[in-house]
Design a protein around this motif. Sequence first.
Motif, PDB file in Angstrom:
ATOM      1  N   ARG A  92       0.851  -1.186   0.000  1.00 17.62           N
ATOM      2  CA  ARG A  92       0.000   0.000   0.000  1.00 17.62           C
ATOM      3  C   ARG A  92       0.894   1.246   0.000  1.00 17.62           C
ATOM      4  O   ARG A  92       1.975   1.234   0.590  1.00 17.62           O
ATOM      5  N   ALA A 117      -0.493   4.272 -19.505  1.00 22.36           N
ATOM      6  CA  ALA A 117      -1.219   4.279 -18.221  1.00 22.36           C
ATOM      7  C   ALA A 117      -1.296   2.842 -17.681  1.00 22.36           C
ATOM      8  O   ALA A 117      -0.291   2.126 -17.719  1.00 22.36           O
ATOM      9  N   CYS A 118      -2.462   2.418 -17.221  1.00 24.73           N
ATOM     10  CA  CYS A 118      -2.543   1.087 -16.599  1.00 24.73           C
ATOM     11  C   CYS A 118      -2.404  -0.043 -17.599  1.00 24.73           C
ATOM     12  O   CYS A 118      -2.320  -1.209 -17.218  1.00 24.73           O
ATOM     13  N   ASN A 175      -4.475  12.182  -9.139  1.00 20.17           N
ATOM     14  CA  ASN A 175      -4.989  10.971  -9.776  1.00 20.17           C
ATOM     15  C   ASN A 175      -6.243  11.368 -10.559  1.00 20.17           C
ATOM     16  O   ASN A 175      -7.344  10.918 -10.274  1.00 20.17           O
ATOM     17  N   HIS A 177     -10.665 -10.844  -2.423  1.00 20.87           N
ATOM     18  CA  HIS A 177      -9.809 -11.099  -1.243  1.00 20.87           C
ATOM     19  C   HIS A 177      -9.796 -12.585  -0.886  1.00 20.87           C
ATOM     20  O   HIS A 177      -8.739 -13.153  -0.604  1.00 20.87           O
ATOM     21  N   ARG A 222      -6.805  -8.793   2.679  1.00 16.88           N
ATOM     22  CA  ARG A 222      -7.495  -8.966   3.963  1.00 16.88           C
ATOM     23  C   ARG A 222      -8.322 -10.236   3.855  1.00 16.88           C
ATOM     24  O   ARG A 222      -9.445 -10.199   3.342  1.00 16.88           O
ATOM     25  N   SER A 248     -11.926 -10.123   4.758  1.00 16.96           N
ATOM     26  CA  SER A 248     -12.786  -9.137   4.111  1.00 16.96           C
ATOM     27  C   SER A 248     -14.109  -9.799   3.709  1.00 16.96           C
ATOM     28  O   SER A 248     -14.129 -10.695   2.887  1.00 16.96           O
ATOM     29  N   LEU A 263     -17.452  -4.871   4.358  1.00 16.25           N
ATOM     30  CA  LEU A 263     -17.345  -3.899   3.259  1.00 16.25           C
ATOM     31  C   LEU A 263     -18.560  -2.985   3.216  1.00 16.25           C
ATOM     32  O   LEU A 263     -18.450  -1.797   2.895  1.00 16.25           O
ATOM     33  N   LEU A 277     -18.399   0.450   5.076  1.00 22.26           N
ATOM     34  CA  LEU A 277     -17.482   1.550   4.698  1.00 22.26           C
ATOM     35  C   LEU A 277     -18.236   2.719   4.076  1.00 22.26           C
ATOM     36  O   LEU A 277     -19.200   2.525   3.336  1.00 22.26           O
ATOM     37  N   ALA A 283     -13.480   2.618  -0.250  1.00 22.19           N
ATOM     38  CA  ALA A 283     -12.070   2.177  -0.246  1.00 22.19           C
ATOM     39  C   ALA A 283     -11.996   0.659  -0.406  1.00 22.19           C
ATOM     40  O   ALA A 283     -10.976   0.126  -0.852  1.00 22.19           O
ATOM     41  N   THR A 324      -9.537  -0.001  -6.020  1.00 20.79           N
ATOM     42  CA  THR A 324      -8.150  -0.412  -5.757  1.00 20.79           C
ATOM     43  C   THR A 324      -7.486   0.625  -4.863  1.00 20.79           C
ATOM     44  O   THR A 324      -7.767   1.820  -4.965  1.00 20.79           O
ATOM     45  N   HIS A 382      -8.783  -6.836 -15.013  1.00 18.73           N
ATOM     46  CA  HIS A 382      -8.207  -5.929 -14.002  1.00 18.73           C
ATOM     47  C   HIS A 382      -9.337  -5.220 -13.261  1.00 18.73           C
ATOM     48  O   HIS A 382     -10.197  -4.592 -13.875  1.00 18.73           O
ATOM     49  N   ALA A 408      -9.899  -2.395 -11.614  1.00 20.80           N
ATOM     50  CA  ALA A 408      -9.568  -1.010 -11.243  1.00 20.80           C
ATOM     51  C   ALA A 408     -10.513  -0.571 -10.123  1.00 20.80           C
ATOM     52  O   ALA A 408     -10.111  -0.019  -9.099  1.00 20.80           O
ATOM     53  N   HIS A 433      -2.790  -2.268  -6.839  1.00 16.35           N
ATOM     54  CA  HIS A 433      -2.654  -1.891  -8.254  1.00 16.35           C
ATOM     55  C   HIS A 433      -1.584  -0.819  -8.447  1.00 16.35           C
ATOM     56  O   HIS A 433      -1.903   0.358  -8.593  1.00 16.35           O
ATOM     57  N   ALA A 491      -7.625   1.444 -18.797  1.00 17.33           N
ATOM     58  CA  ALA A 491      -6.542   2.376 -18.502  1.00 17.33           C
ATOM     59  C   ALA A 491      -7.039   3.817 -18.543  1.00 17.33           C
ATOM     60  O   ALA A 491      -8.035   4.122 -19.210  1.00 17.33           O
ATOM     61  N   ALA A 492      -6.307   4.678 -17.864  1.00 15.03           N
ATOM     62  CA  ALA A 492      -6.613   6.116 -17.894  1.00 15.03           C
ATOM     63  C   ALA A 492      -6.535   6.613 -19.336  1.00 15.03           C
ATOM     64  O   ALA A 492      -5.980   5.941 -20.205  1.00 15.03           O
TER      65      ALA A 492
HETATM   66  C1  LIG Z   1      -4.871   4.266 -13.795  1.00 15.29           C
HETATM   67  C2  LIG Z   1      -5.438   3.554 -14.942  1.00 15.29           C
HETATM   68  O1  LIG Z   1      -4.887   3.694 -16.071  1.00 15.29           O
HETATM   69  C3  LIG Z   1      -6.683   2.716 -14.860  1.00 15.29           C
HETATM   70  C4  LIG Z   1      -7.131   2.289 -13.508  1.00 15.29           C
HETATM   71  O2  LIG Z   1      -6.751   1.261 -13.005  1.00 15.29           O
HETATM   72  S1  LIG Z   1      -8.197   3.291 -12.701  1.00 15.29           S
HETATM   73  C5  LIG Z   1      -7.901   2.955 -11.015  1.00 15.29           C
HETATM   74  C6  LIG Z   1      -6.765   3.769 -10.550  1.00 15.29           C
HETATM   75  N1  LIG Z   1      -6.679   3.728  -9.099  1.00 15.29           N
HETATM   76  C7  LIG Z   1      -7.231   4.678  -8.357  1.00 15.29           C
HETATM   77  O3  LIG Z   1      -7.848   5.618  -8.847  1.00 15.29           O
HETATM   78  C8  LIG Z   1      -7.013   4.517  -6.881  1.00 15.29           C
HETATM   79  C9  LIG Z   1      -8.275   4.767  -6.194  1.00 15.29           C
HETATM   80  N2  LIG Z   1      -8.065   4.653  -4.751  1.00 15.29           N
HETATM   81  C10 LIG Z   1      -7.907   5.725  -3.958  1.00 15.29           C
HETATM   82  O4  LIG Z   1      -7.821   6.864  -4.389  1.00 15.29           O
HETATM   83  C11 LIG Z   1      -7.836   5.464  -2.463  1.00 15.29           C
HETATM   84  O5  LIG Z   1      -7.341   4.169  -2.228  1.00 15.29           O
HETATM   85  C12 LIG Z   1      -9.254   5.594  -1.826  1.00 15.29           C
HETATM   86  C13 LIG Z   1      -9.675   7.076  -1.912  1.00 15.29           C
HETATM   87  C14 LIG Z   1     -10.264   4.716  -2.500  1.00 15.29           C
HETATM   88  C15 LIG Z   1      -9.189   5.164  -0.346  1.00 15.29           C
HETATM   89  O6  LIG Z   1      -8.180   5.840   0.292  1.00 15.29           O
HETATM   90  P1  LIG Z   1      -8.055   5.797   1.883  1.00 15.29           P
HETATM   91  O7  LIG Z   1      -9.233   6.462   2.504  1.00 15.29           O
HETATM   92  O8  LIG Z   1      -6.691   6.289   2.213  1.00 15.29           O
HETATM   93  O9  LIG Z   1      -8.167   4.232   2.165  1.00 15.29           O
HETATM   94  P2  LIG Z   1      -7.889   3.444   3.488  1.00 15.29           P
HETATM   95  O10 LIG Z   1      -7.522   4.347   4.616  1.00 15.29           O
HETATM   96  O11 LIG Z   1      -6.958   2.372   3.196  1.00 15.29           O
HETATM   97  O12 LIG Z   1      -9.285   2.776   3.756  1.00 15.29           O
HETATM   98  C16 LIG Z   1     -10.364   3.511   4.315  1.00 15.29           C
HETATM   99  C17 LIG Z   1     -11.061   2.616   5.329  1.00 15.29           C
HETATM  100  O13 LIG Z   1     -11.585   1.486   4.634  1.00 15.29           O
HETATM  101  C18 LIG Z   1     -11.172   0.301   5.281  1.00 15.29           C
HETATM  102  N3  LIG Z   1     -11.027  -0.747   4.259  1.00 15.29           N
HETATM  103  C19 LIG Z   1     -10.385  -0.644   3.078  1.00 15.29           C
HETATM  104  N4  LIG Z   1     -10.474  -1.814   2.433  1.00 15.29           N
HETATM  105  C20 LIG Z   1     -11.196  -2.654   3.207  1.00 15.29           C
HETATM  106  C21 LIG Z   1     -11.595  -4.004   3.073  1.00 15.29           C
HETATM  107  N5  LIG Z   1     -11.313  -4.713   1.986  1.00 15.29           N
HETATM  108  N6  LIG Z   1     -12.310  -4.561   4.078  1.00 15.29           N
HETATM  109  C22 LIG Z   1     -12.625  -3.840   5.169  1.00 15.29           C
HETATM  110  N7  LIG Z   1     -12.251  -2.560   5.351  1.00 15.29           N
HETATM  111  C23 LIG Z   1     -11.539  -1.976   4.384  1.00 15.29           C
HETATM  112  C24 LIG Z   1      -9.842   0.671   5.919  1.00 15.29           C
HETATM  113  O14 LIG Z   1      -9.535  -0.178   7.012  1.00 15.29           O
HETATM  114  C25 LIG Z   1     -10.098   2.069   6.387  1.00 15.29           C
HETATM  115  O15 LIG Z   1     -10.814   2.014   7.598  1.00 15.29           O
HETATM  116  P3  LIG Z   1     -10.454   3.029   8.794  1.00 15.29           P
HETATM  117  O16 LIG Z   1     -10.756   4.400   8.223  1.00 15.29           O
HETATM  118  O17 LIG Z   1     -11.371   2.595   9.886  1.00 15.29           O
HETATM  119  O18 LIG Z   1      -9.013   2.830   9.063  1.00 15.29           O
END
Ligand SMILES: CC(=O)CC(=O)SCCNC(=O)CCNC(=O)[C@H](O)C(C)(C)COP(=O)(O)OP(=O)(O)OC[C@H]1O[C@@H](n2cnc3c(N)ncnc32)[C@H](O)[C@@H]1OP(=O)(O)O
Length: 425
Positions: free
Chosen positions: A19, A90-91, A167, A202, A231, A234, A239, A242, A256, A260, A333, A335, A382, A413-414
Amino acid sequence: MSTTRRVAVVGGNRIPFARAGGPYAHASNQDMLTAALDGLLARHGLSGQRVGEFAAGAVLKHSRDFNLAREVVLGSGLDPRTPAHDVQMACATGLETVVSIANKIALGQLESGIAGGVDSASDAPIELNDELRRVLLRANHAKGPGGKLRALSGVRPQHVVPGIPRNAEPRTGLSMGEHAARTAAAWQVGRAEQDELAARSHQRLADAYERGFFDDLITPFQGLSRDQNLRPDSSEEKLAKLEPVFGRGEQATMTAGNSTPLSDGASTVLLASEEWANHHRLPVLAYLEDFVSGAVDYVSGDEGLLMAPAYAVPELLDRAGNTLDQFDFYEMHEAFASQVLCTLKAWQDREFCSRRLGRSEPLGELDTDRLNVNGSSLAVGHPFAATGGRIVATLAKLLAESGSGRGLISICAAGGQGITAIVER
Ligand SMILES: CC(=O)CC(=O)SCCNC(=O)CCNC(=O)[C@H](O)C(C)(C)COP(=O)(O)OP(=O)(O)OC[C@H]1O[C@@H](n2cnc3c(N)ncnc32)[C@H](O)[C@@H]1OP(=O)(O)O
């Protein structure tokens, strides 16, 4: 693909994905990709040897890494006479590096090659303010200490504000998550089905680790031997608790847990002609059959940012003379859980398939028991450019375990792009 010969996937190796801000927070792209590459070389007895070429890429890259792949070769156990080049899509980068090497092998230009991808959301490059950059460049070109001082006197307090990478899509200013939330709302993909898909990812990844599936696909790195985001506990119930992070009101179904996480990691894949693999007494896992890339107009058109695979896969199927249900494994994938679900819905939708794909019948359904059977990006994490290599290696090993079969890969991909592939054994 007008291949002159088959392209073998001989092996894959990655470091566990972490992470962002976690154990690899101080590792650079070069550190991570070198570790993944050295692990691959060691496992296949290739340390110190030359392979035909190394192609690799990163989505988030520092300017010092202008040819990251070559720098990684020079810092790795590969013979330094191995040429290397960078790729960026990108991805889709990780799979595009595979395409780059595979096509050269297919055409007889290379006997072997390694494809790789890496990304660090922890070590993202931060740019200098544009104005400050111009002043510094002027100072660099200025003659004599006086000239340099005069140029530097142009520095203003507001120049200290840096350009932090977002992002987000440059054309819309929206994050990928916001784009995906809009597409999820358009396709009426609900929260429960997204959480179900995430929980399954998961559980399946945890099972795959338990049965040792990754033992010959992963090299531990900086104290991590499994993907940090995994996890095993999970559940859909957890889930469901959240808070949404993308979308508004009723459209806020993405959390979250069903998105990803921002991640760090690297992957590599060893590709070769059959002759080369035989000569080196290395068993072939599977063969790359074909690839199709696609893109959608998400800026002025009304298509979702991450929907390109919905168009590229039908093109790939037509070229291969296959229908969607004719595969033993599907690697899509994740995403966002919603991205996978929107794509599956589109393929079942008569109107989408008629109006957008020009087909008289829907593309159809696929058996979700055969989809991402060892989990995917929601559980694994990811690191953008590392995902393609992870998926190719996972699918090739799945096919090798089965003895025969065919697998379909789909990666969004982006930039409204996507890349797809067929792998067979
Ligand atoms: C790029 C390309 O070309 C194409 C693509 O792939 S597009 C995809 C690109 N990727 C993205 O855009 C990334 C998107 N993700 C994000 O921006 C961030 O991860 C997010 C905004 C979604 C979350 O960020 P965050 O708030 O820092 O997450 P994080 O703190 O880990 O989790 C929030 C809560 O959820 C919980 N949680 C997360 N996953 C969980 C799971 N599987 N089960 C249970 N709880 C979970 C965490 O424990 C946390 O709880 P607390 O607040 O109680 O601690």
